[in-house]
Design a protein around this motif. Sequence first.
Motif, short mmCIF file in Angstrom:
data_model
loop_
_atom_site.label_atom_id
_atom_site.label_comp_id
_atom_site.label_asym_id
_atom_site.label_seq_id
_atom_site.Cartn_x
_atom_site.Cartn_y
_atom_site.Cartn_z
N SER A 117 0.82 -1.21 0.00
CA SER A 117 0.00 0.00 0.00
C SER A 117 0.86 1.26 0.00
O SER A 117 0.47 2.27 -0.55
N THR A 118 2.04 1.22 0.61
CA THR A 118 2.87 2.42 0.63
C THR A 118 3.39 2.72 -0.76
O THR A 118 3.49 3.88 -1.14
N ALA A 119 3.75 1.70 -1.52
CA ALA A 119 4.22 1.94 -2.89
C ALA A 119 3.09 2.48 -3.76
O ALA A 119 3.30 3.36 -4.58
N THR A 120 1.88 1.96 -3.58
CA THR A 120 0.74 2.43 -4.34
C THR A 120 0.42 3.87 -3.97
O THR A 120 0.15 4.69 -4.84
N LYS A 121 0.50 4.19 -2.69
CA LYS A 121 0.21 5.55 -2.24
C LYS A 121 1.25 6.52 -2.80
O LYS A 121 0.91 7.59 -3.29
N ALA A 122 2.53 6.12 -2.79
CA ALA A 122 3.57 7.00 -3.32
C ALA A 122 3.39 7.20 -4.82
O ALA A 122 3.59 8.29 -5.32
N LYS A 123 2.99 6.15 -5.51
CA LYS A 123 2.80 6.27 -6.95
C LYS A 123 1.63 7.20 -7.25
O LYS A 123 1.70 8.02 -8.14
N SER A 124 0.53 7.07 -6.50
CA SER A 124 -0.62 7.94 -6.75
C SER A 124 -0.29 9.37 -6.36
O SER A 124 -0.74 10.31 -7.02
N ASN A 126 2.56 10.71 -6.69
CA ASN A 126 3.38 11.21 -7.79
C ASN A 126 2.50 11.64 -8.96
O ASN A 126 2.78 12.63 -9.60
N LEU A 127 1.46 10.87 -9.27
CA LEU A 127 0.55 11.26 -10.35
C LEU A 127 -0.17 12.55 -10.00
O LEU A 127 -0.33 13.43 -10.84
N ILE A 128 -0.61 12.65 -8.76
CA ILE A 128 -1.31 13.86 -8.32
C ILE A 128 -0.37 15.06 -8.45
O ILE A 128 -0.76 16.11 -8.95
N LYS A 129 0.87 14.89 -8.01
CA LYS A 129 1.82 15.99 -8.12
C LYS A 129 2.19 16.28 -9.57
O LYS A 129 2.36 17.43 -9.95
N ARG A 130 2.32 15.23 -10.37
CA ARG A 130 2.72 15.41 -11.76
C ARG A 130 1.70 16.22 -12.53
O ARG A 130 2.04 17.04 -13.37
N PHE A 131 0.42 16.00 -12.26
CA PHE A 131 -0.64 16.72 -12.97
C PHE A 131 -1.18 17.90 -12.17
O PHE A 131 -2.19 18.48 -12.53
N HIS A 132 -0.52 18.24 -11.07
CA HIS A 132 -0.88 19.40 -10.24
C HIS A 132 -2.35 19.35 -9.82
O HIS A 132 -3.11 20.30 -10.05
N LEU A 133 -2.74 18.25 -9.22
CA LEU A 133 -4.13 18.07 -8.82
C LEU A 133 -4.29 18.08 -7.30
O LEU A 133 -5.30 17.61 -6.78
N GLU A 134 -3.32 18.63 -6.56
CA GLU A 134 -3.38 18.62 -5.10
C GLU A 134 -4.63 19.32 -4.58
O GLU A 134 -5.30 18.85 -3.66
N MET A 172 -9.74 11.03 -14.75
CA MET A 172 -9.41 9.61 -14.61
C MET A 172 -8.52 9.38 -13.39
O MET A 172 -8.70 8.41 -12.65
N ILE A 173 -7.57 10.25 -13.15
CA ILE A 173 -6.69 10.11 -11.99
C ILE A 173 -7.47 10.25 -10.71
O ILE A 173 -7.33 9.47 -9.77
N LEU A 174 -8.36 11.25 -10.66
CA LEU A 174 -9.15 11.45 -9.44
C LEU A 174 -10.13 10.28 -9.25
O LEU A 174 -10.37 9.86 -8.11
N ALA A 175 -10.69 9.76 -10.34
CA ALA A 175 -11.60 8.61 -10.22
C ALA A 175 -10.85 7.38 -9.74
O ALA A 175 -11.37 6.62 -8.92
N ALA A 176 -9.64 7.19 -10.23
CA ALA A 176 -8.84 6.04 -9.78
C ALA A 176 -8.47 6.18 -8.31
O ALA A 176 -8.41 5.20 -7.58
N ARG A 177 -8.24 7.39 -7.86
CA ARG A 177 -7.90 7.61 -6.47
C ARG A 177 -9.07 7.30 -5.54
O ARG A 177 -8.90 6.85 -4.43
N GLN A 178 -10.30 7.55 -6.05
CA GLN A 178 -11.49 7.25 -5.25
C GLN A 178 -11.68 5.75 -5.17
O GLN A 178 -12.12 5.17 -4.28
#
Length: 178
Positions: A117-124, A126-134, A172-178
């Motif tokens: 779960s920590t690797a998945t959280k870090a990866k997500s 990174n996607l959030i930061k990469r697309f500036h969706l904080e 799509m990123i936000l939906a995957a995060r949910q």
Amino acid sequence: MAEVVNVLVAFAVIVILFRWVTSSKDSSSEHSAASTLGFRPRNVTEQMVDTVQGMFPDIPRDNIKYDLLRTGNVDQTANKILERGFLDAPPQAYYTLYSRTEQPPAARPAHSPAGSSTATKAKSDNLIKRFHLEDKVQDAPPISEEEVAGKATWEETPEKREASLQERKAKMILAARQ
């Protein structure tokens, strides 16, 4: 009869001297490694470990290095992975001789094993930061599946199409995060 005994004693002395001379050529660290691990370790280069790691990125580097120390052959290690699907973890004695090899972040495999779960959280993250969706993560309303999978309308200008694509990626990123 006395000559036979003299020949046997001389032969025994020569054998003992030969073993003593050849065993003293082994370095004390190599002898201690052999006694600690239970086998005589082969010479292993980082290139050998990198070769196997490149073929099987999900196998830990320590497992690969331990098996290469035993076999000394990249082909045998690769065949063992193909036949069994895994390599045995090194015993605790291995870590007393060789420090744990931590991969630099760039060399780590892109996919993480299931259950991490920590690797998945870090990866997500990174996607959030990469697309500036904080800012959108905190106050994002639930996104429906139709909204994400729906067809996009064709925009007239390339700039509008790119903006539309970025918006769909964000959804799509936000939906995957949910």
